[in-house]
Scaffold this motif. Structure first.
Motif, PDB file in Angstrom:
ATOM      1  N   THR A   1      18.114  54.964  28.027  1.00  0.00           N
ATOM      2  CA  THR A   1      18.544  53.613  28.373  1.00  0.00           C
ATOM      3  C   THR A   1      17.329  52.762  28.716  1.00  0.00           C
ATOM      4  N   LYS A   2      17.413  51.478  28.405  1.00  0.00           N
ATOM      5  CA  LYS A   2      16.319  50.555  28.689  1.00  0.00           C
ATOM      6  C   LYS A   2      16.873  49.186  29.048  1.00  0.00           C
ATOM      7  N   ILE A   3      16.279  48.547  30.021  1.00  0.00           N
ATOM      8  CA  ILE A   3      16.559  47.137  30.324  1.00  0.00           C
ATOM      9  C   ILE A   3      15.241  46.398  30.208  1.00  0.00           C
ATOM     10  N   GLY A   4      15.165  45.537  29.203  1.00  0.00           N
ATOM     11  CA  GLY A   4      13.955  44.769  28.974  1.00  0.00           C
ATOM     12  C   GLY A   4      14.249  43.283  29.001  1.00  0.00           C
ATOM     13  N   ILE A   5      13.336  42.510  29.527  1.00  0.00           N
ATOM     14  CA  ILE A   5      13.491  41.053  29.537  1.00  0.00           C
ATOM     15  C   ILE A   5      12.356  40.441  28.728  1.00  0.00           C
ATOM     16  N   TYR A   6      12.694  39.365  28.009  1.00  0.00           N
ATOM     17  CA  TYR A   6      11.706  38.720  27.151  1.00  0.00           C
ATOM     18  C   TYR A   6      12.044  37.243  26.962  1.00  0.00           C
TER      19      TYR A   6
ATOM     20  N   PHE B   1      10.213  33.667  36.735  1.00  0.00           N
ATOM     21  CA  PHE B   1       8.951  33.156  36.216  1.00  0.00           C
ATOM     22  C   PHE B   1       9.185  32.157  35.082  1.00  0.00           C
ATOM     23  N   ARG B   2      10.173  32.432  34.245  1.00  0.00           N
ATOM     24  CA  ARG B   2      10.582  31.537  33.160  1.00  0.00           C
ATOM     25  C   ARG B   2      11.991  31.941  32.735  1.00  0.00           C
ATOM     26  N   ALA B   3      12.554  31.287  31.729  1.00  0.00           N
ATOM     27  CA  ALA B   3      13.881  31.645  31.226  1.00  0.00           C
ATOM     28  C   ALA B   3      13.796  32.920  30.405  1.00  0.00           C
ATOM     29  N   PHE B   4      14.631  33.898  30.730  1.00  0.00           N
ATOM     30  CA  PHE B   4      14.589  35.198  30.071  1.00  0.00           C
ATOM     31  C   PHE B   4      15.930  35.545  29.435  1.00  0.00           C
ATOM     32  N   THR B   5      15.860  36.361  28.397  1.00  0.00           N
ATOM     33  CA  THR B   5      17.006  37.095  27.868  1.00  0.00           C
ATOM     34  C   THR B   5      16.806  38.558  28.227  1.00  0.00           C
ATOM     35  N   ALA B   6      17.858  39.221  28.664  1.00  0.00           N
ATOM     36  CA  ALA B   6      17.783  40.650  28.975  1.00  0.00           C
ATOM     37  C   ALA B   6      18.471  41.434  27.868  1.00  0.00           C
ATOM     38  N   GLY B   7      17.814  42.491  27.412  1.00  0.00           N
ATOM     39  CA  GLY B   7      18.400  43.388  26.432  1.00  0.00           C
ATOM     40  C   GLY B   7      18.677  44.735  27.061  1.00  0.00           C
ATOM     41  N   PHE B   8      19.945  45.166  27.020  1.00  0.00           N
ATOM     42  CA  PHE B   8      20.331  46.469  27.534  1.00  0.00           C
ATOM     43  C   PHE B   8      20.472  47.407  26.332  1.00  0.00           C
ATOM     44  N   ALA B   9      19.663  48.449  26.274  1.00  0.00           N
ATOM     45  CA  ALA B   9      19.683  49.387  25.151  1.00  0.00           C
ATOM     46  C   ALA B   9      20.235  50.730  25.595  1.00  0.00           C
ATOM     47  N   LEU B  10      21.109  51.292  24.787  1.00  0.00           N
ATOM     48  CA  LEU B  10      21.630  52.639  25.011  1.00  0.00           C
ATOM     49  C   LEU B  10      21.509  53.401  23.696  1.00  0.00           C
ATOM     50  N   MET B  11      20.985  54.625  23.770  1.00  0.00           N
ATOM     51  CA  MET B  11      20.736  55.410  22.569  1.00  0.00           C
ATOM     52  C   MET B  11      21.027  56.881  22.813  1.00  0.00           C
ATOM     53  N   ASN B  12      21.409  57.554  21.753  1.00  0.00           N
ATOM     54  CA  ASN B  12      21.429  59.008  21.720  1.00  0.00           C
ATOM     55  C   ASN B  12      21.028  59.440  20.314  1.00  0.00           C
TER      56      ASN B  12
ATOM     57  N   GLY C   1      22.662  60.144  17.800  1.00  0.00           N
ATOM     58  CA  GLY C   1      23.499  59.704  16.692  1.00  0.00           C
ATOM     59  C   GLY C   1      23.683  58.209  16.556  1.00  0.00           C
ATOM     60  N   SER C   2      23.492  57.454  17.630  1.00  0.00           N
ATOM     61  CA  SER C   2      23.774  56.024  17.554  1.00  0.00           C
ATOM     62  C   SER C   2      23.016  55.272  18.642  1.00  0.00           C
ATOM     63  N   SER C   3      23.056  53.941  18.551  1.00  0.00           N
ATOM     64  CA  SER C   3      22.408  53.095  19.551  1.00  0.00           C
ATOM     65  C   SER C   3      23.055  51.721  19.534  1.00  0.00           C
ATOM     66  N   ILE C   4      22.977  51.013  20.658  1.00  0.00           N
ATOM     67  CA  ILE C   4      23.487  49.641  20.743  1.00  0.00           C
ATOM     68  C   ILE C   4      22.523  48.812  21.569  1.00  0.00           C
ATOM     69  N   MET C   5      22.592  47.496  21.369  1.00  0.00           N
ATOM     70  CA  MET C   5      21.868  46.546  22.197  1.00  0.00           C
ATOM     71  C   MET C   5      22.858  45.494  22.673  1.00  0.00           C
TER      72      MET C   5
END
Length: 343
Positions: free
Chosen positions: A338-343, A241-252, A254-258
């Motif tokens: 876990t999450k995969i979001g595009i924006y 639909f347009r140019a996107f960035t995807a963010g992959f999030a992992l959490m527990n 004690g910690s989290s990353i993107m």
């Protein structure tokens, strides 16, 4: 940064003015003290009939949730409030599906409020001579009007937003229905409205099986209000639909990353929904490009071994956000969300 702050301020100001105007129309005393809203049940908050949910979002208080319900006029028949980690959850209903809800078995429960100033017309059958003109899941009401799902609008609910970024009048996180050109049906998705994020994958409860066939991954499964996979054919259309960035999030706990993948796109069925991107934020979370999406029924050793569908490369060592709990992906081990979001 300044533009984003300005956009956030404008959204906040809009929401504040809307709430003030609605509170003037529906004073708190009339909502809770004069019987227009009654506490009906205490429920198991993670069991619900999705078909009767208008919208779900984070709110500041029970009053905030009530005001949003009254904003929908006679379409909203009741609302539910429940505690989340950092906010209060609010669900708006256009049916009475929670009146006989299961009693909670844990301390994680919700309070269901029913409006007494409106009548439930959703269960009244339409006359056979009056076909339902509403599109995209809209409900035909006794007033010969269409009550639209959140994200869709128009006299016949004929227009839906393309992505969460286009939703107006809402902040925080919540769900919406999207239908960009190329979708055969509107799809229910989870959103982060402040940053315009549309999620194509979420796992936070662990109650949905992600060891699915290629066809199931193609069409999507699960529930946008819980754990779900949007569907590769829909993610393909949306990502173009347009140019996107995807963010992959992992959490527990004690910690989290993107991990970010810039210029993210999912190819079509002729390429077996392979993924492409222009660059990534970290080599610690590898995502193989131009490899077909694989599932247990595509003769993929990795999909079989890890019990999940994913873009597996020559080895399974990188893992998968769709793998069994606790999830391992790249250098992150033991993710429970876990999450995969595009924006």
């Amino acid at each position: 940064m300044i533009n984003r702050r300005m956009q956030t301020f404008v959204k906040f100001r809009h929401s504040l003015l809307l709430m003030i105007s609605l509170l003037l129309m529906y004073p708190i005393e009339s909502l809770f003290r004069d019987g227009n809203v009654i506490l009906l049940n205490k429920c198991n908050w993670n069991t619900y009939d999705q078909t009767n949910i208008i919208q779900e979002m984070g709110v500041k208080s029970r009053i905030h949730c009530a005001v949003l319900c009254f904003q929908y006029g006679e379409t909203c028949l009741g609302f539910e409030v429940f505690n989340l980690v950092s906010t209060i959850g609010c669900r708006l209903f256009n049916g009475r599906s929670r009146e006989n809800c299961a009693s909670p078995t844990t301390i994680t429960s919700s309070l269901y409020y029913r409006r007494t100033d409106v009548q439930d017309t959703t269960t009244q059958p339409l006359l056979t001579t009056t076909p339902n003109p509403c599109q995209n899941g809209g409900t035909y009401t006794s007033g010969s009007t269409c009550a639209c799902l959140f994200g869709c609008s128009g006299l016949y609910c004929q227009t839906c937003i393309n992505e969460c970024k286009e939703a107006t009048g809402v902040t925080g996180s919540g769900s919406a229905w999207i239908k960009p050109a190329g979708f055969d049906v509107p799809k229910h998705v989870w959103c982060q409205f402040d940053y315009g994020v549309t999620y194509i994958q979420i796992r936070k409860y662990g109650n949905v099986n992600f060891n699915r066939s290629f066809a199931e991954y193609e069409n999507g499964f699960g529930d946008a209000l819980g754990d779900y996979w949007l569907g590769n054919k829909y993610a393909n259309t949306l990502s173009h639909f347009r140019a996107f960035t995807a963010g992959f999030a992992l959490m527990n706990s004690g910690s989290s990353i993107m991990a970010y993948f810039y210029g993210f796109v999912i190819l079509d069925s002729t390429a077996n929904y392979a993924v492409q991107y222009t660059s990534a934020s970290s080599a610690s979370y590898p995502l193989d490009q131009n490899v077909p999406f694989q599932a247990y029924d595509t003769n993929s050793a990795c999909a079989t071994a890890l019990g999940s569908g994913w873009w597996f490369g020559s080895t399974c060592v990188a893992g998968s956000l769709n793998g069994p709990y606790p999830v391992n992906f790249g250098s992150f081990h033991g993710a429970t969300t876990t999450k995969i979001g595009i924006y």
